[in-house]
Design a protein around this motif. Structure first.
Motif, mmCIF file in Angstrom:
data_model
loop_
_atom_site.group_PDB
_atom_site.id
_atom_site.type_symbol
_atom_site.label_atom_id
_atom_site.label_comp_id
_atom_site.label_asym_id
_atom_site.label_seq_id
_atom_site.Cartn_x
_atom_site.Cartn_y
_atom_site.Cartn_z
ATOM 1 N N SER A 72 0.910 -1.415 -0.126
ATOM 2 C CA SER A 72 -0.219 0.076 0.133
ATOM 3 C C SER A 72 1.083 1.323 0.007
ATOM 4 O O SER A 72 2.197 1.274 0.461
ATOM 5 N N LEU A 73 0.346 2.336 -0.367
ATOM 6 C CA LEU A 73 1.095 3.756 -0.458
ATOM 7 C C LEU A 73 1.487 3.992 1.089
ATOM 8 O O LEU A 73 2.591 4.593 1.024
ATOM 9 N N SER A 74 0.446 3.854 1.840
ATOM 10 C CA SER A 74 0.904 4.093 3.296
ATOM 11 C C SER A 74 2.129 3.544 3.708
ATOM 12 O O SER A 74 3.164 3.990 4.456
ATOM 13 N N GLN A 75 2.318 2.025 3.251
ATOM 14 C CA GLN A 75 3.579 1.638 3.751
ATOM 15 C C GLN A 75 4.717 2.067 3.203
ATOM 16 O O GLN A 75 5.802 2.000 3.595
ATOM 17 N N HIS A 76 4.690 2.222 1.843
ATOM 18 C CA HIS A 76 5.777 2.643 1.104
ATOM 19 C C HIS A 76 6.001 4.033 1.656
ATOM 20 O O HIS A 76 7.519 4.236 1.823
ATOM 21 N N GLU A 77 5.414 4.737 2.147
ATOM 22 C CA GLU A 77 5.467 6.065 2.543
ATOM 23 C C GLU A 77 6.229 6.006 3.995
ATOM 24 O O GLU A 77 7.280 6.795 4.107
ATOM 25 N N ALA A 78 5.806 5.127 4.678
ATOM 26 C CA ALA A 78 6.331 4.938 6.093
ATOM 27 C C ALA A 78 7.726 4.556 5.977
ATOM 28 O O ALA A 78 8.439 5.101 6.823
#
Length: 357
Positions: A72-78
């Motif tokens: 997910s985008l949020s995991q990549h961003e984290a």
């Protein structure tokens, strides 16, 4: 090594934590303890693993904070926003699953906290001590240096789980007087009792799980004059009993408990090979044996994932290699591994297992 880790924690704000495939009690306990500690000192933390949590550990405090990697985008961003990425309880990229390549290529400073031998060389800061009983022991040392008063009930529960599970309930040779003092400090600061934790992990069995255990015990075989014992868990056995793969947790220890057995193996059938659990008595090493088959681990507890043409071939190759790594005593005549009575009894068990499918 420890000083470098402490400096990174003090000087940065964004952290990412991950661990190996099929996370065990040490991996999960270490993640949760470190994650909660960092949050208590006002740090931002993301915990992401490639595999889901097994049912034996789904009760652990804070377990809902561990995300399963889904790209997910949020995991990549984290990970992209992290100053520091912690890799716990494993020292190679492949064992991290889908998260591995992302962490290795990230701009974050990669920190390895582990107690296994021969780490890969891509970590920026390795905090590794192979004499440590568990990764949880190293996490305790970090917390102890910064602020041990922050060890609350949740941190104590996760640290105790990490250390207890990776020491075979404190029976492996890695257990020292110092480790017992660490555990005592954890119990006192957290105000927790060890018995409920042990009971929840090891004594909570489903009926299908017990059926699977029965079939596994019926398939035990002995080699090398009764000093090596092994059993199998096949996909058919799991399907027929209605059990899950999580239910085989600890099965290998039943094999090791047989009188005279110094080395125990559990072979778990997969679609293309076998997962193998290696266990041994205190003065017998199995880590080099497991490493020969592409695995690794500790002196008395190790594992490997082996691909061979057939499941039977995996068993044959691994068992036949045992004498290259283990010194077995000659307790009987060379052609008599067991007494006639024991041979007859074992054959009865094996015949019964075959009849049950």
């Amino acid at each position: 090594m420890l000083d470098d880790v402490l400096a990174l924690i003090r000087e940065n704000d964004q952290f990412f934590i991950t661990t190996h495939l099929g996370p065990d009690g040490d991996a999960l306990g270490s993640q949760l303890a470190l994650g909660r500690f960092l949050r208590k000192i006002d740090k931002s933390v993301a915990i992401v693993n490639s595999d889901e949590v097994g049912c034996n550990f789904d009760w652990m405090p804070g377990i809902g904070e561990i995300e399963v990697f889904d790209s997910s985008l949020s995991q990549h961003e984290a990970l992209a926003e992290a100053d520091v990425a912690f890799v716990l309880d494993t020292n190679d990229e492949e064992r991290l699953g889908k998260v591995g390549s992302l962490v290795r290529e990230a701009t974050a400073t990669t920190v390895l906290i582990d107690h296994h031998l021969k780490p890969e060389g891509w970590f920026d800061v390795p905090f590794v001590r192979d004499t440590a009983a568990a990764t949880g022991e190293l996490i305790y040392e970090i917390i102890e240096e910064i602020d041990p008063d922050l060890i609350d009930e949740e941190i104590a529960t996760t640290l105790y789980t990490a250390i207890m599970t990776d020491t075979g309930s404190f029976r492996y040779s890695s257990v020292t007087p110092r480790l017992h003092r660490i555990v005592a400090d954890v119990l006192e600061r957290g105000g927790i009792e060890p018995a409920p934790i042990h009971e929840t992990i090891y004594d909570r069995k489903s009926m299908p799980g017990l059926r699977l255990l029965g079939r596994t015990l019926n398939r035990i075989r002995l080699r090398y004059n009764g000093q090596l014992g092994y059993s199998v868990v096949t996909q058919r056995m799991v399907e027929d009993t209605g059990a899950s793969w999580d239910d085989k947790q600890g099965f290998v220890n039943y094999v090791l408990s047989i009188e005279g057995v110094e080395v125990a193996l559990l072979f778990s059938e997969t679609s293309d090979g076998s997962k193998i659990s290696f266990r041994s008595e205190a003065d017998v090493r199995v880590d080099e044996w497991a490493r020969h088959f592409g695995g690794g681990g500790h002196r008395n507890a190790a594992g490997a994932y082996v691909k061979r043409p057939t499941f039977e071939k995996v068993i044959e190759d691994v068992v036949d290699a045992a004498s290259d790594y283990i010194h077995f005593e000659s307790r009987h005549a060379p052609d008599e591994e067991l007494s006639p009575e024991d041979q007859a009894y074992l054959q009865t068990l094996l015949d019964g297992a075959s009849d049950s499918g």
